[in-house]
Write an enzyme that holds these catalytic residues in place. Sequence first.
Site, PDB file in Angstrom:
ATOM      1  N   ARG A 182      31.201  42.565  42.215  1.00  0.00           N
ATOM      2  CA  ARG A 182      32.121  41.986  41.195  1.00  0.00           C
ATOM      3  C   ARG A 182      31.314  41.129  40.043  1.00  0.00           C
ATOM      4  O   ARG A 182      31.777  41.175  38.867  1.00  0.00           O
ATOM      5  CB  ARG A 182      33.214  41.407  41.719  1.00  0.00           C
ATOM      6  CG  ARG A 182      34.144  42.142  42.408  1.00  0.00           C
ATOM      7  CD  ARG A 182      35.462  41.457  43.060  1.00  0.00           C
ATOM      8  NE  ARG A 182      36.348  42.527  43.242  1.00  0.00           N
ATOM      9  CZ  ARG A 182      37.543  42.141  43.865  1.00  0.00           C
ATOM     10  NH1 ARG A 182      37.909  40.965  43.991  1.00  0.00           N
ATOM     11  NH2 ARG A 182      38.430  43.042  44.269  1.00  0.00           N
ATOM     12  N   LYS A 197      50.816  54.597  56.379  1.00  0.00           N
ATOM     13  CA  LYS A 197      52.162  54.610  56.134  1.00  0.00           C
ATOM     14  C   LYS A 197      52.619  55.377  55.096  1.00  0.00           C
ATOM     15  O   LYS A 197      51.967  54.943  53.870  1.00  0.00           O
ATOM     16  CB  LYS A 197      52.781  53.264  56.618  1.00  0.00           C
ATOM     17  CG  LYS A 197      52.503  52.711  57.914  1.00  0.00           C
ATOM     18  CD  LYS A 197      53.404  51.454  57.888  1.00  0.00           C
ATOM     19  CE  LYS A 197      53.053  50.650  59.504  1.00  0.00           C
ATOM     20  NZ  LYS A 197      53.498  49.721  59.542  1.00  0.00           N
ATOM     21  N   GLY A 251      40.788  49.892  48.608  1.00  0.00           N
ATOM     22  CA  GLY A 251      39.833  49.150  49.265  1.00  0.00           C
ATOM     23  C   GLY A 251      39.321  50.199  50.075  1.00  0.00           C
ATOM     24  O   GLY A 251      38.275  50.385  50.649  1.00  0.00           O
ATOM     25  N   GLY A 254      45.726  46.477  44.454  1.00  0.00           N
ATOM     26  CA  GLY A 254      46.854  46.404  43.950  1.00  0.00           C
ATOM     27  C   GLY A 254      47.179  47.066  42.537  1.00  0.00           C
ATOM     28  O   GLY A 254      48.219  47.753  42.440  1.00  0.00           O
TER      29      GLY A 254
END
Length: 387
Positions: free
Chosen positions: A37, A189, A346, A369
Amino acid sequence: MTFKTIADLGDLSGKRAVVRVDINVPMQDGKVTDDTRLQAVKPTVDAIAAAGGRSVLLAHFGRPKGQVVPEMSLKPVVGALAEVLGRSVGFAELGDVLPDEDVVLMENTRFFPGEEKNDPELAKRFAALGDVYVSDAFSCSHRAHASTEALAHLLPAAAGVTMGAELKALQDALGTPKRPVAAVVGGAKVSSKLAVLENLVEKVDHLIIGGGMANTFLFAQGYSVGASLCEKDLKDTALIILAKAKEAGCTVHLPVDVVCAKEFKAHADNRTTGVDDVQADEMILDAGTATTDGLATVLKDCKTLVWNGPMGAFEMEPFDAATVALAKAAASLSDSGNLLTVAGGGDTVAALAHAGVKDSFTHISTAGGAFLEWMEGKTLPGVAALQ
């Protein structure tokens, strides 16, 4: 999607650019253990310097929840950042007189309760640090915070180099893509990616479902999935998604053969079988070779691929085989210029790195996200503020 770039800000001689970056890096014993990063910040700082300007960097670290938590100070990052940038980096707290360095890193924005509340007064204090605003933290753009949203309205605003590359890749992948478009959506999921699936069936030509969530779709279609991870209560939801896909002209691809084991551990005894022959005491841990061979053929006819999530339990050999095989097939097509490949999240980054193809994809987003919300079709506040 239109937004200004650093070049559009003109001559920055004698000016400071307030730059929102994401340097929420892993630390151990006060040292940065992965500077990925930090490396992403360099192109923007260099571009600002080339335009004659100096950079004041805003960033968060951890989740201090509006409190000053010494262990979450950004000060220990300064040395590693200076090394990556090849420049002297000063450090300051809000309210300090800024040091004279060409790059100044400000203390953790989340030490202020107003940051996560998108407080306009805090945004004004951030704005007072410079003359223009540059957003270079796509990974934080799904949150309307003072340093990502409110601040963008107070100064001439532009996307940084890394942010600009990200937005272009996303636009090319789902905004105005070359067709046919395929999407790989994997993971444990269905419930965690319900909105993603519902959005994608309206946008892509081929939806490839892998990982544990594929089991839920197989179960919904009447197959026995044995002791596999499966959200049986989402059977009706899975059928609705399949119906929406059919209506939209989107082909959904599920495994036709699977790798089963009776234990969830690396190198567990396993067998490959058709989806109609999973025994009651078996767990589906990966897709089989017939599935990946078929999907590789599908990708050959596609022009664009969006990828989020693994095809199986890729952390454990040999249940990484489907993820690795499909990733290599996509990478080969990408290397030859026949497939634009955009991936994010990720687990996805880790899976592609594991497959050894990270450098072959057209664009890999480190955002979690924000990438997921983009795939859901949501408006990202930090991006909208730049338009």
